[in-house]
Scaffold this active site. Sequence first.
Site, PDB file in Angstrom:
ATOM      1  N   SER A 114      -0.017   5.369  -1.509  1.00 27.97           N
ATOM      2  CA  SER A 114      -0.823   6.455  -0.951  1.00 27.97           C
ATOM      3  C   SER A 114      -1.047   6.233   0.536  1.00 27.97           C
ATOM      4  O   SER A 114      -0.741   5.166   1.081  1.00 27.97           O
ATOM      5  CB  SER A 114      -2.179   6.557  -1.671  1.00 27.97           C
ATOM      6  OG  SER A 114      -2.951   5.389  -1.440  1.00 27.97           O
ATOM      7  N   GLY A 115      -1.594   7.248   1.189  1.00 25.60           N
ATOM      8  CA  GLY A 115      -2.031   7.136   2.565  1.00 25.60           C
ATOM      9  C   GLY A 115      -0.952   6.753   3.558  1.00 25.60           C
ATOM     10  O   GLY A 115       0.187   7.239   3.498  1.00 25.60           O
ATOM     11  N   GLY A 145      -5.002  -2.123   2.303  1.00 24.99           N
ATOM     12  CA  GLY A 145      -6.323  -2.622   2.661  1.00 24.99           C
ATOM     13  C   GLY A 145      -7.373  -1.924   1.829  1.00 24.99           C
ATOM     14  O   GLY A 145      -7.136  -0.829   1.310  1.00 24.99           O
ATOM     15  N   TYR A 196     -15.330  -5.806   6.222  1.00 30.17           N
ATOM     16  CA  TYR A 196     -14.173  -4.997   6.630  1.00 30.17           C
ATOM     17  C   TYR A 196     -13.903  -5.168   8.122  1.00 30.17           C
ATOM     18  O   TYR A 196     -12.756  -5.425   8.525  1.00 30.17           O
ATOM     19  CB  TYR A 196     -14.420  -3.518   6.308  1.00 30.17           C
ATOM     20  CG  TYR A 196     -13.260  -2.633   6.700  1.00 30.17           C
ATOM     21  CD1 TYR A 196     -12.158  -2.491   5.861  1.00 30.17           C
ATOM     22  CD2 TYR A 196     -13.246  -1.965   7.925  1.00 30.17           C
ATOM     23  CE1 TYR A 196     -11.081  -1.708   6.222  1.00 30.17           C
ATOM     24  CE2 TYR A 196     -12.171  -1.181   8.296  1.00 30.17           C
ATOM     25  CZ  TYR A 196     -11.094  -1.045   7.441  1.00 30.17           C
ATOM     26  OH  TYR A 196     -10.019  -0.259   7.823  1.00 30.17           O
ATOM     27  N   GLY A 229       0.805  -1.213   0.000  1.00 22.73           N
ATOM     28  CA  GLY A 229       0.000   0.000   0.000  1.00 22.73           C
ATOM     29  C   GLY A 229       0.835   1.259   0.000  1.00 22.73           C
ATOM     30  O   GLY A 229       0.421   2.299   0.523  1.00 22.73           O
ATOM     31  N   SER A 237      -7.283  -2.149  12.379  1.00 19.58           N
ATOM     32  CA  SER A 237      -8.175  -1.004  12.540  1.00 19.58           C
ATOM     33  C   SER A 237      -8.947  -1.142  13.843  1.00 19.58           C
ATOM     34  O   SER A 237      -9.214  -2.270  14.301  1.00 19.58           O
ATOM     35  CB  SER A 237      -9.160  -0.921  11.372  1.00 19.58           C
ATOM     36  OG  SER A 237     -10.178   0.039  11.620  1.00 19.58           O
TER      37      SER A 237
END
Length: 268
Positions: A17-18, A79, A159, A14, A119
Amino acid sequence: MTDNTSQRNIIVTGAASGIGLALADQLSAAGVAVYGLDRRDCPLATVRSVLCDLSDADSINDAVAALPDRVSGLANVAGVPGTIAAPTVLAVNVLGARLLTEQLLPRMNEGAAIVNVASVAAHRNIEPPESIDDLLRVRDRAGLETWLRHHPIDGSAAYDTSKRALVDWTQLLSAKLSTRRIRALSVSPGPVETPILADFEASMGADAMARSHDAVGRHGRPHEIAAVVAFALSPAASWLNGIDIPVEGGLFATRAAAKSPVFEGLPL
């Protein structure tokens, strides 16, 4: 494959980005050789980009072939949110992370670390422990489809379940790797200002996201989560293992205080 044993090699999924991008930037600045796995190239010139679709086992195999022979750390950051179909959510967030990790473990020596970004949504999961255990036994997309037939959940619930499974798997992985002196832990962010924040508002509800925002004054920022992951990967965190670290600006504390009968009477 290349072999670079003169410096730390860390894989970041990932990384385009982010949180993944922020982590790749921080690690690169610290002199780490970063290999960024994503469906798009990482925009940082200091990062070696490797294209990979974590929902596809063949794509993972191809990406692994391009990675170094020695790996010091792995950050499973990639994710997808609950606005995506449940099979893809589980394929990327759970199965893809596991398949990649399993292939890279033979390249890790004592002192290596694995950090999985989960998360706080893991606490919203409603699947019982037995269902999570069954999910962690799944080895391929066909197995995911079978699991979903027995546990029909949509993308949003998938999720939450994917993150619960990731936290539980990380703890089991830590125990498995203890004799090899390889650490494994998870980091669980609250809402973070990333490009997919709008997806979380759509899947979890804008009101719920606003309540989280108001409880602590703002959402998190990618570099704040990345800093915790970077530390967890580092040798300085050598006695940090097998746990989940919530990084949510005190969200859990404010929720607990709102239910506490003694909160108002506490002196400041």
